[in-house]
Design a protein around this motif. Structure first.
Motif, PDB file in Angstrom:
ATOM      1  N   ILE A 113       2.689  34.927  38.120  1.00 52.88           N
ATOM      2  CA  ILE A 113       1.840  35.938  37.811  1.00 52.88           C
ATOM      3  C   ILE A 113       0.411  35.866  38.696  1.00 52.88           C
ATOM      4  O   ILE A 113      -0.319  36.706  39.003  1.00 52.88           O
ATOM      5  CB  ILE A 113       1.407  36.044  36.367  1.00 52.88           C
ATOM      6  CG1 ILE A 113       0.569  37.561  35.934  1.00 52.88           C
ATOM      7  CG2 ILE A 113       0.518  35.041  35.815  1.00 52.88           C
ATOM      8  CD1 ILE A 113       1.282  38.905  36.262  1.00 52.88           C
ATOM      9  N   ASP A 114      -0.147  34.567  38.721  1.00 55.20           N
ATOM     10  CA  ASP A 114      -1.131  34.312  39.448  1.00 55.20           C
ATOM     11  C   ASP A 114      -1.041  34.577  41.062  1.00 55.20           C
ATOM     12  O   ASP A 114      -1.850  34.885  41.857  1.00 55.20           O
ATOM     13  CB  ASP A 114      -1.457  32.772  39.440  1.00 55.20           C
ATOM     14  CG  ASP A 114      -2.267  32.884  37.804  1.00 55.20           C
ATOM     15  OD1 ASP A 114      -2.615  33.659  37.184  1.00 55.20           O
ATOM     16  OD2 ASP A 114      -1.994  31.582  37.420  1.00 55.20           O
ATOM     17  N   ALA A 115       0.199  34.357  41.485  1.00 55.49           N
ATOM     18  CA  ALA A 115       0.563  34.918  42.839  1.00 55.49           C
ATOM     19  C   ALA A 115       0.408  36.113  43.118  1.00 55.49           C
ATOM     20  O   ALA A 115       0.031  36.743  44.069  1.00 55.49           O
ATOM     21  CB  ALA A 115       1.897  34.238  43.212  1.00 55.49           C
ATOM     22  N   ALA A 116       0.942  37.092  42.321  1.00 59.34           N
ATOM     23  CA  ALA A 116       0.717  38.381  42.389  1.00 59.34           C
ATOM     24  C   ALA A 116      -0.670  39.070  42.125  1.00 59.34           C
ATOM     25  O   ALA A 116      -1.163  39.800  43.244  1.00 59.34           O
ATOM     26  CB  ALA A 116       1.716  39.133  41.140  1.00 59.34           C
ATOM     27  N   LYS A 117      -1.484  38.260  41.543  1.00 61.65           N
ATOM     28  CA  LYS A 117      -3.031  38.549  41.488  1.00 61.65           C
ATOM     29  C   LYS A 117      -3.462  38.284  42.873  1.00 61.65           C
ATOM     30  O   LYS A 117      -4.375  39.073  43.459  1.00 61.65           O
ATOM     31  CB  LYS A 117      -3.770  37.855  40.343  1.00 61.65           C
ATOM     32  CG  LYS A 117      -3.266  38.414  39.060  1.00 61.65           C
ATOM     33  CD  LYS A 117      -3.716  37.453  37.801  1.00 61.65           C
ATOM     34  CE  LYS A 117      -3.304  37.892  36.551  1.00 61.65           C
ATOM     35  NZ  LYS A 117      -4.111  37.084  35.353  1.00 61.65           N
ATOM     36  N   LYS A 118      -3.137  37.068  43.458  1.00 63.80           N
ATOM     37  CA  LYS A 118      -3.910  36.625  44.569  1.00 63.80           C
ATOM     38  C   LYS A 118      -3.284  37.615  45.720  1.00 63.80           C
ATOM     39  O   LYS A 118      -4.087  37.964  46.657  1.00 63.80           O
ATOM     40  CB  LYS A 118      -3.202  35.170  44.826  1.00 63.80           C
ATOM     41  CG  LYS A 118      -4.224  34.745  46.077  1.00 63.80           C
ATOM     42  CD  LYS A 118      -3.755  33.115  46.164  1.00 63.80           C
ATOM     43  CE  LYS A 118      -4.697  32.396  46.905  1.00 63.80           C
ATOM     44  NZ  LYS A 118      -4.599  30.822  46.967  1.00 63.80           N
ATOM     45  N   MET A 119      -2.175  37.954  45.567  1.00 62.90           N
ATOM     46  CA  MET A 119      -1.685  38.961  46.881  1.00 62.90           C
ATOM     47  C   MET A 119      -2.483  40.401  46.824  1.00 62.90           C
ATOM     48  O   MET A 119      -2.875  40.768  47.755  1.00 62.90           O
ATOM     49  CB  MET A 119      -0.045  39.371  46.479  1.00 62.90           C
ATOM     50  CG  MET A 119       0.702  38.314  47.097  1.00 62.90           C
ATOM     51  SD  MET A 119       2.710  38.713  47.208  1.00 62.90           S
ATOM     52  CE  MET A 119       3.196  37.736  45.760  1.00 62.90           C
ATOM     53  N   ALA A 120      -2.476  40.732  45.501  1.00 62.13           N
ATOM     54  CA  ALA A 120      -3.484  41.911  45.337  1.00 62.13           C
ATOM     55  C   ALA A 120      -4.838  41.833  45.858  1.00 62.13           C
ATOM     56  O   ALA A 120      -5.500  42.738  46.609  1.00 62.13           O
ATOM     57  CB  ALA A 120      -3.503  42.284  43.847  1.00 62.13           C
ATOM     58  N   GLU A 121      -5.528  40.610  45.375  1.00 57.57           N
ATOM     59  CA  GLU A 121      -6.731  40.328  45.846  1.00 57.57           C
ATOM     60  C   GLU A 121      -7.108  40.316  47.288  1.00 57.57           C
ATOM     61  O   GLU A 121      -8.216  41.019  47.669  1.00 57.57           O
ATOM     62  CB  GLU A 121      -7.154  38.878  45.150  1.00 57.57           C
ATOM     63  CG  GLU A 121      -8.656  38.507  45.676  1.00 57.57           C
ATOM     64  CD  GLU A 121      -8.911  37.105  45.341  1.00 57.57           C
ATOM     65  OE1 GLU A 121      -9.607  36.437  45.650  1.00 57.57           O
ATOM     66  OE2 GLU A 121      -8.050  36.749  44.315  1.00 57.57           O
TER      67      GLU A 121
END
Length: 141
Positions: free
Chosen positions: A23-31
Motif C-alpha cells: 500500500i505504501d508502494a502505491a502511495k509512493k507511485m501516486a506521489e
C-alpha cells in the motif's frame, strides 16, 4: 549510430525497500506520478513493483499490507544494459508484455528505468519499427 537505452532515462529512479507494505508502494507511485518502483534490499536490486501488480493484487483480493516483494516481481527480472539499443528495449518489452524495463550498467548495478511511454516518445524507435513492419509485410507475400 544507434541510440542507446541510457538516452531514454529521463527521471531519477525511485526505489522502495524490501519489506515495505505494498500500500505504501502505491502511495509512493501516486506521489511521484510514476508506474513502478525498484525494490531494493540495502543497495542490491531485487525486484520491481508496478501499478499492474497492485491492480492484479486488488483484483484477486490480496491484501496490500503484504510486502512489496510478495506482490511485485523478484524472480526472472528482465533488465537491459544502458548501452543496448532502444530497439532492443522495444523488442524486450513487446516479447515479455511488460511496460517497464530495469536499466543496469556493465556491473549489473541499477542505472534507471525506462517505460513504454519513454519508447513511444523516441522517434528513432518508431522509425525502426515502421521499417521492420514494412519488411515483415513485404516478406509475408
Amino acid at each position: 549510430m544507434t541510440a542507446k537505452v541510457s538516452y531514454l532515462i529521463s527521471k531519477p529512479v525511485v526505489t522502495i525497500n524490501k519489506g515495505t507494505h505494498s500500500i505504501d508502494a502505491a502511495k509512493k507511485m501516486a506521489e511521484h506520478n510514476i508506474g513502478s518502483l525498484i525494490i531494493m534490499d540495502n543497495e542490491k536490486l531485487i525486484g520491481i513493483i508496478t501499478e499492474r501488480d497492485i491492480i492484479r493484487a486488488l483484483g484477486k483480493g490480496i491484501s496490500l499490507d503484504l510486502p512489496v516483494e510478495e506482490i511485485g516481481t523478484t524472480k526472472n527480472l528482465i533488465t537491459i544494459n544502458e548501452n543496448d539499443s532502444i530497439y532492443k528495449a522495444a523488442e524486450l518489452m513487446a516479447k515479455n508484455n511488460i511496460r517497464h524495463l530495469i536499466v543496469t550498467n556493465n556491473d549489473g548495478k541499477l542505472v534507471g528505468i525506462i517505460s513504454i511511454r519513454d519508447l513511444i516518445r523516441e522517434s528513432h524507435v518508431l522509425k525502426a519499427l515502421s521499417v521492420t513492419s514494412e519488411q515483415e509485410w513485404i516478406g509475408s507475400d
